[in-house]
Each structure stands twice: as C-alpha cells, then as structure tokens.
Design a protein around this motif. Structure first.
Motif, PDB file in Angstrom:
ATOM      1  N   GLY A  12      13.929   5.711  81.244  1.00 47.25           N
ATOM      2  CA  GLY A  12      12.943   6.772  81.368  1.00 47.25           C
ATOM      3  C   GLY A  12      11.568   6.288  81.759  1.00 47.25           C
ATOM      4  N   ALA A  13      11.454   5.024  82.169  1.00 50.28           N
ATOM      5  CA  ALA A  13      10.145   4.480  82.534  1.00 50.28           C
ATOM      6  C   ALA A  13      10.215   3.737  83.861  1.00 50.28           C
ATOM      7  CB  ALA A  13       9.647   3.546  81.441  1.00 50.28           C
ATOM      8  N   LEU A  14      11.187   4.077  84.696  1.00 50.93           N
ATOM      9  CA  LEU A  14      11.395   3.352  85.949  1.00 50.93           C
ATOM     10  C   LEU A  14      10.269   3.595  86.943  1.00 50.93           C
ATOM     11  CD1 LEU A  14      13.361   1.669  87.762  1.00 50.93           C
ATOM     12  CD2 LEU A  14      14.229   3.863  88.599  1.00 50.93           C
ATOM     13  N   GLN A  15       9.854   2.523  87.620  1.00 52.66           N
ATOM     14  CA  GLN A  15       8.954   2.610  88.756  1.00 52.66           C
ATOM     15  C   GLN A  15       9.658   1.990  89.952  1.00 52.66           C
ATOM     16  OE1 GLN A  15       4.900   3.510  88.720  1.00 52.66           O
ATOM     17  NE2 GLN A  15       6.541   4.889  88.164  1.00 52.66           N
ATOM     18  N   SER A  16       9.716   2.724  91.061  1.00 61.65           N
ATOM     19  CA  SER A  16      10.414   2.240  92.250  1.00 61.65           C
ATOM     20  C   SER A  16       9.442   2.070  93.402  1.00 61.65           C
ATOM     21  CB  SER A  16      11.529   3.220  92.642  1.00 61.65           C
ATOM     22  OG  SER A  16      11.011   4.534  92.810  1.00 61.65           O
ATOM     23  N   ILE A  17       9.624   0.978  94.143  1.00 69.33           N
ATOM     24  CA  ILE A  17       8.765   0.645  95.276  1.00 69.33           C
ATOM     25  C   ILE A  17       9.666   0.414  96.478  1.00 69.33           C
ATOM     26  CG2 ILE A  17       7.055  -0.971  96.190  1.00 69.33           C
ATOM     27  CD1 ILE A  17       6.436  -1.697  93.213  1.00 69.33           C
ATOM     28  N   LEU A  18       9.439   1.173  97.551  1.00 69.37           N
ATOM     29  CA  LEU A  18      10.206   1.024  98.780  1.00 69.37           C
ATOM     30  C   LEU A  18       9.288   0.541  99.889  1.00 69.37           C
ATOM     31  CD1 LEU A  18      12.800   1.410 100.479  1.00 69.37           C
ATOM     32  CD2 LEU A  18      12.036   3.770 100.897  1.00 69.37           C
ATOM     33  N   ILE A  19       9.654  -0.582 100.502  1.00 68.81           N
ATOM     34  CA  ILE A  19       8.937  -1.106 101.663  1.00 68.81           C
ATOM     35  C   ILE A  19       9.809  -0.819 102.877  1.00 68.81           C
ATOM     36  CG2 ILE A  19       7.921  -3.162 102.721  1.00 68.81           C
ATOM     37  CD1 ILE A  19       7.599  -4.313  99.907  1.00 68.81           C
ATOM     38  N   THR A  20       9.296  -0.008 103.819  1.00 72.26           N
ATOM     39  CA  THR A  20      10.170   0.582 104.819  1.00 72.26           C
ATOM     40  C   THR A  20       9.541   0.657 106.206  1.00 72.26           C
ATOM     41  OG1 THR A  20      11.374   2.627 105.384  1.00 72.26           O
ATOM     42  CG2 THR A  20       9.352   2.873 104.116  1.00 72.26           C
ATOM     43  N   ASP A  21      10.410   0.710 107.217  1.00 66.74           N
ATOM     44  CA  ASP A  21       9.969   0.958 108.594  1.00 66.74           C
ATOM     45  C   ASP A  21       9.542   2.395 108.778  1.00 66.74           C
ATOM     46  OD1 ASP A  21      10.215  -1.525 109.859  1.00 66.74           O
ATOM     47  OD2 ASP A  21      12.374  -1.286 110.101  1.00 66.74           O
ATOM     48  N   ASP A  22      10.049   3.289 107.916  1.00 66.82           N
ATOM     49  CA  ASP A  22       9.802   4.722 108.060  1.00 66.82           C
ATOM     50  C   ASP A  22       9.218   5.289 106.770  1.00 66.82           C
ATOM     51  OD1 ASP A  22       9.746   7.370 108.740  1.00 66.82           O
ATOM     52  OD2 ASP A  22      11.923   7.666 108.594  1.00 66.82           O
TER      53      ASP A  22
END
Length: 267
Positions: free
Chosen positions: A51-61
């Motif tokens: 319940g405390a997740l942080q998500s980071i996406l490094i993307t072309d789009d």
C-alpha cells in the motif's frame, strides 16, 4: 545512469535493494524503477506491495498510458532522477509511518460517531487522517486513502498545484518550498478543507470539500482509467485500497467516500 541509480538505492535502503525479477518469499516492494523494456515490472510490483508503492517509468513515450507515479523521458538527467527517488522514498516512508501510527493509537480513543473538522496544511491532513481512520475498520488502509484525498484537496484544490506542476517541482527539489510559500500567499491563505464524518449502523460516510475551483473528475473515477499524475494516484489509491465507493459532486471540489460496514461491525 543505471549504476548511479543503483548506488543511490543501496545508500538509502541497503540490502533491501533487489535487481532481479524474483522476490524472496513474503517480500513487499516499496519503489520500482523500470524502462520500456521492463515495464511489466510495474505491474509485478503492484501485486507485491504493502500500500505504499512508488513507481518510476523512464520511457521513450512520456504520454504512455502505463500507470506510474513518475513518468520521465529517456533523456532525463541523473539529478532529476535522484530528486524523484528522494520524493518516492519520502512518500513510502510517510505511508508506512502513518500505518504504524494507526496501529499504535488503535485503542487510544473511542468511536467517533459524527463531527466536522477544518484543516489547511499537509501535516494537519496527515494527523486528521490518522485520527479519523481509528473509527473505521481496516483503519491502517483507510488512513492511507483518506490522507491522499485530504492532500489532494490541499495541494490541487486550495493551492492550485496541478499534477504536472507537482512533478516539475519534485524534479527540481522545490515541492515542499512551493507548498509552504502558497500556504502563506494572500491568494490562498484563507482557503480551508472541511472534512465531515458520519457513522450510521451500516455506513461510514466522509465528505471532503476544498475551496478550489474543482476539476474534471470523470476520467479519474473509472476502475479502468490510467492514473494521471498525483490527483489520479490519490483517487486510485483511495478507491482501490480504502473505501467502498468514492463519489465526486458539483465542480469536483466535494468528494464523498463511504465504507459499508459488515454486519459484525454494524451490530
């Protein structure tokens, strides 16, 4: 860059950093970082978080529909990534601390039946979320979702910090400074958030109203809608984790969150 990110994580979390797709038994994920080639890791993490997740996406789009708390372009600089990591860890630690606080205080007060509460700041939002959650079943989870709704009302409603603006401020390391400045700005200083609480035999109802202009909430309340920035994250977290239903009214600056009590709770 990958080596620098790994070092930063190791400095912050020590041996709790995992570089493989296989988790130890019972492990929960707090922060996940993925690129386009490993975007499925975000879904995997969502199924193994507390319940405390942080998500980071490094993307072309950056316009991708993938649900992530931070969506960063491939040419992002390492300083910005480090700022995001610090913000992600701060959020993760705050949520875990909030849940621990609820657990410690669970027997400290009696059951709240009804009441109205007024707040202005983020600290007041967190403290009030803890207190109100104690009157609810699954209080640690309710505290997390209620805190997000109250913080949305302060930041995005009263202080008019948009989701895009917040991400930019976090990347620059200026988010807290901007929040504090706006709290003292004559344009916002008189704005408050009002939380009304009502408990009946079978339903707990909370309404949260801010003094902002509202927002187009229709795209945020569907279970299938992708999360779009921080307001979207807060709504999704509250909806999925904490409440039976969430309903926005009027221009969007009034939200009602309800919990249907099981028969054993209502009796």
């Amino acid at each position: 860059m990958a080596a620098a990110v790994s070092k930063s994580l190791l400095d912050s979390f020590g041996d709790a950093v995992i570089h493989s797709a296989t988790l130890p038994d019972g492990a929960m994920i707090g922060i996940v970082i993925a690129d386009d080639a490993h975007v499925e890791a975000i879904t995997h993490a969502a199924n193994h978080n507390a319940g405390a997740l942080q998500s980071i996406l490094i993307t072309d789009d950056p316009a991708t529909g993938t649900r992530a708390d931070f969506v960063l372009p491939n040419d992002v600089d390492i300083e910005s990534i480090m700022s995001v990591l610090r913000s992600a860890k701060e959020f993760h630690d705050q949520v875990m601390s909030l849940r621990a606080d609820v657990a410690r205080r669970k027997s400290a007060i009696g059951t709240i039946v009804n009441g109205q509460f007024v707040l202005r700041t983020l600290d007041e939002a967190r403290n009030l979320a803890t207190m109100i959650a104690l009157a609810c079943p699954n209080s640690d989870l309710v505290a997390v979702g209620l805190q997000e709704l109250l913080i949305n009302a302060v930041e995005h409603g009263n202080l008019e910090i948009s989701a895009a603006m917040k991400q930019d401020l976090l990347l620059e390391g200026r988010w807290r400074e901007e929040v504090e400045a706006r709290l003292e700005d004559p344009a916002y200083i008189d704005r408050v958030v009002i939380l009304s609480f009502q408990r009946s035999e079978r339903i707990i109802s909370m309404t949260i109203q801010d003094d902002g202009q509202g927002f187009d909430y229709a795209s945020y309340i569907s279970n299938t809608s992708p999360v779009d920035g921080y307001r979207g994250r807060g709504i999704a977290m509250a909806r999925d984790l904490s409440f039976t239903s969430i309903t926005y009214h009027g221009a969007g600056n009034l939200v009602e969150a309800t919990i249907v009590l099981p028969a054993s709770e209502a009796d």
